[in-house]
Design a protein around this motif. Structure first.
Motif, PDB file in Angstrom:
ATOM      1  N   LEU A 160      85.631  38.232  63.857  1.00 33.87           N
ATOM      2  CA  LEU A 160      87.073  38.028  63.740  1.00 33.87           C
ATOM      3  C   LEU A 160      87.585  38.282  62.330  1.00 33.87           C
ATOM      4  CD1 LEU A 160      87.476  34.638  65.678  1.00 33.87           C
ATOM      5  CD2 LEU A 160      87.883  36.952  66.559  1.00 33.87           C
ATOM      6  N   VAL A 161      86.890  37.704  61.346  1.00 32.58           N
ATOM      7  CA  VAL A 161      87.380  37.695  59.967  1.00 32.58           C
ATOM      8  C   VAL A 161      86.219  37.995  59.019  1.00 32.58           C
ATOM      9  CG1 VAL A 161      88.445  36.289  58.153  1.00 32.58           C
ATOM     10  CG2 VAL A 161      89.114  35.951  60.538  1.00 32.58           C
ATOM     11  N   THR A 162      86.459  38.862  58.039  1.00 36.32           N
ATOM     12  CA  THR A 162      85.474  39.094  56.989  1.00 36.32           C
ATOM     13  C   THR A 162      86.053  38.608  55.673  1.00 36.32           C
ATOM     14  OG1 THR A 162      84.528  41.012  58.114  1.00 36.32           O
ATOM     15  CG2 THR A 162      84.106  40.809  55.760  1.00 36.32           C
ATOM     16  N   GLU A 163      85.308  37.762  54.986  1.00 36.53           N
ATOM     17  CA  GLU A 163      85.761  37.189  53.716  1.00 36.53           C
ATOM     18  C   GLU A 163      84.793  37.565  52.600  1.00 36.53           C
ATOM     19  OE1 GLU A 163      87.945  33.055  54.968  1.00 36.53           O
ATOM     20  OE2 GLU A 163      85.764  33.027  54.765  1.00 36.53           O
ATOM     21  N   ARG A 164      85.342  37.875  51.433  1.00 35.43           N
ATOM     22  CA  ARG A 164      84.519  38.079  50.249  1.00 35.43           C
ATOM     23  C   ARG A 164      84.300  36.734  49.583  1.00 35.43           C
ATOM     24  NH1 ARG A 164      83.160  42.356  47.313  1.00 35.43           N
ATOM     25  NH2 ARG A 164      84.672  43.694  48.378  1.00 35.43           N
ATOM     26  N   LEU A 165      83.048  36.360  49.404  1.00 28.81           N
ATOM     27  CA  LEU A 165      82.731  35.083  48.784  1.00 28.81           C
ATOM     28  C   LEU A 165      82.924  35.151  47.272  1.00 28.81           C
ATOM     29  CD1 LEU A 165      79.553  34.101  50.825  1.00 28.81           C
ATOM     30  CD2 LEU A 165      81.946  33.598  51.302  1.00 28.81           C
ATOM     31  N   LEU A 166      83.172  33.998  46.683  1.00 27.61           N
ATOM     32  CA  LEU A 166      83.469  33.907  45.253  1.00 27.61           C
ATOM     33  C   LEU A 166      82.549  32.895  44.588  1.00 27.61           C
ATOM     34  CD1 LEU A 166      87.362  33.711  45.568  1.00 27.61           C
ATOM     35  CD2 LEU A 166      86.012  35.743  45.003  1.00 27.61           C
ATOM     36  N   GLY A 199      76.387  28.276  57.224  1.00 28.62           N
ATOM     37  CA  GLY A 199      76.328  29.714  56.993  1.00 28.62           C
ATOM     38  C   GLY A 199      76.360  30.066  55.521  1.00 28.62           C
ATOM     39  N   LEU A 200      77.187  29.345  54.737  1.00 28.51           N
ATOM     40  CA  LEU A 200      77.287  29.648  53.305  1.00 28.51           C
ATOM     41  C   LEU A 200      75.975  29.356  52.582  1.00 28.51           C
ATOM     42  CD1 LEU A 200      80.883  28.344  52.525  1.00 28.51           C
ATOM     43  CD2 LEU A 200      80.103  30.720  52.519  1.00 28.51           C
ATOM     44  N   ARG A 201      75.263  28.343  53.030  1.00 25.43           N
ATOM     45  CA  ARG A 201      73.951  28.044  52.420  1.00 25.43           C
ATOM     46  C   ARG A 201      72.981  29.190  52.691  1.00 25.43           C
ATOM     47  NH1 ARG A 201      71.302  23.368  50.620  1.00 25.43           N
ATOM     48  NH2 ARG A 201      69.154  23.898  50.065  1.00 25.43           N
ATOM     49  N   ARG A 263      81.001  37.073  54.115  1.00 26.71           N
ATOM     50  CA  ARG A 263      80.614  36.452  55.387  1.00 26.71           C
ATOM     51  C   ARG A 263      81.607  36.891  56.462  1.00 26.71           C
ATOM     52  NH1 ARG A 263      82.220  30.052  56.002  1.00 26.71           N
ATOM     53  NH2 ARG A 263      84.417  30.227  55.422  1.00 26.71           N
ATOM     54  N   THR A 264      81.083  37.076  57.641  1.00 22.86           N
ATOM     55  CA  THR A 264      81.913  37.436  58.788  1.00 22.86           C
ATOM     56  C   THR A 264      81.950  36.259  59.742  1.00 22.86           C
ATOM     57  OG1 THR A 264      81.366  39.778  58.573  1.00 22.86           O
ATOM     58  CG2 THR A 264      82.232  39.038  60.689  1.00 22.86           C
ATOM     59  N   ILE A 265      83.143  35.820  60.037  1.00 24.25           N
ATOM     60  CA  ILE A 265      83.352  34.701  60.952  1.00 24.25           C
ATOM     61  C   ILE A 265      83.703  35.275  62.312  1.00 24.25           C
ATOM     62  CG2 ILE A 265      84.805  32.696  61.461  1.00 24.25           C
ATOM     63  CD1 ILE A 265      85.185  32.537  58.363  1.00 24.25           C
TER      64      ILE A 265
END
Length: 297
Positions: A160-166, A199-201, A263-265
């Motif tokens: 659904l959504v792709t986010e660039r992690l910071l 997921g972030l871990r 990450r892709t949600i």
């Protein structure tokens, strides 16, 4: 004992007369009398006493009537619930999602869906990614919004959504004014980590492994607000999703050069379980082309 007979019993009790009750129920008077007799035999007590040409509840009948009304009410409530569940304009959607999607993404989806289906309700649950997949597998959730894609072949998943992690660092940190940070530069930094099973871990662990570093992780958190709070307190740095307005107090966010820092949600569900029509309607709505946000920068 069956519920039809229980309903007939209540009709006789209300009318105080078998013949009048039979007329209302549109059944024969002998058939109704036999049904009441079978109910009394089943319960082992007389439910009615004869009074003139009519009947009235016996002491046993008055006790049973209280329970009979509850039985009928529960049956009617169950039938209403089933009818509602079969109606895509009503019913309940059991939706599980990541903590990070609670402040804006999920509420926005729910709001837009209910604009055309105001009768739909949602039962919402938040948890880490591994538990979200388990909730879909065991039927506690109809759908889940999670990342990364669940393991195994028993669940379907669509991005659904792709986010660039910071990289989140305390204000005043040596990296706070940098435009870009490489993962290798975090080797000597204490890291505030998300808990195992998130997921972030998993993404952060893969980034560190690829960079050949093993930074200390003295603190763990489950929610982004907690992790950012620990960072703001100067207890370490963290790899986080893009902040929402008001989430960055005391924290600076820097872009990461690592191509793994995304990450892709996605939406996950089980085709092995029957979904109520309203949940299927919400699934199709969420997967509508163009509904997902653009990747965060």
């Amino acid at each position: 004992m069956d519920l039809q007979t229980v309903r007939w019993f209540l009709a006789v009790a209300a009318h105080g007369h078998v013949t009048n009750a039979a007329q209302e129920l549109r059944v024969s008077q002998p058939g109704l009398s036999r049904a009441i007799a079978r109910l009394e035999a089943d319960l082992g007590v007389p439910l009615f006493d004869r009074v003139g040409r009519g009947v009235e509840l016996s002491p046993f009948g008055r006790v049973f009537a209280e329970h009979a009304r509850r039985l009928v009410a529960e049956d009617e409530a169950a039938r209403r619930a089933l009818a509602q569940a079969a109606d895509p304009s009503h019913g309940e959607v059991a939706l599980a999602f990541l903590h990070t999607q609670g402040p804006s993404f999920v509420p926005d989806l729910v709001r837009r869906f209910r604009e055309t289906r105001p009768g739909v309700t949602f039962r919402l649950m938040q948890d880490r990614s591994a538990r979200l997949a388990a909730a879909v597998r065991d039927g506690r959730a109809d759908l889940a919004i999670t990342s990364p894609r669940p393991s195994g072949t028993d669940l379907e998943w669509r991005p659904l959504v792709t986010e660039r992690l910071l990289l989140a660092v305390p204000e005043g940190h040596r990296l706070a004014r940098r435009r870009l940070v490489r993962t290798e530069e975090l080797a000597d930094e204490p890291v505030v980590a998300f808990r195992q099973g998130t997921g972030l871990r998993a993404i952060a662990a893969e980034m560190f492994a690829r960079a050949g570093i093993a930074p200390e992780m003295p603190f763990e958190g489950e929610e982004s607000a907690t992790v950012r709070g620990l960072v703001a307190a100067g207890l370490g740095v963290a790899i986080v999703a893009p902040p929402l307005p008001g989430e960055a107090h005391g924290v600076a966010h820097v872009r990461l050069a690592d191509p793994l820092a995304v990450r892709t949600i996605g939406l996950t569900w089980s085709d092995g379980r029957t979904r109520p029509p309203v949940a299927e309607a919400f699934r199709r709505f969420v997967l509508t082309p163009g509904l997902a946000r653009e990747p965060a920068n």
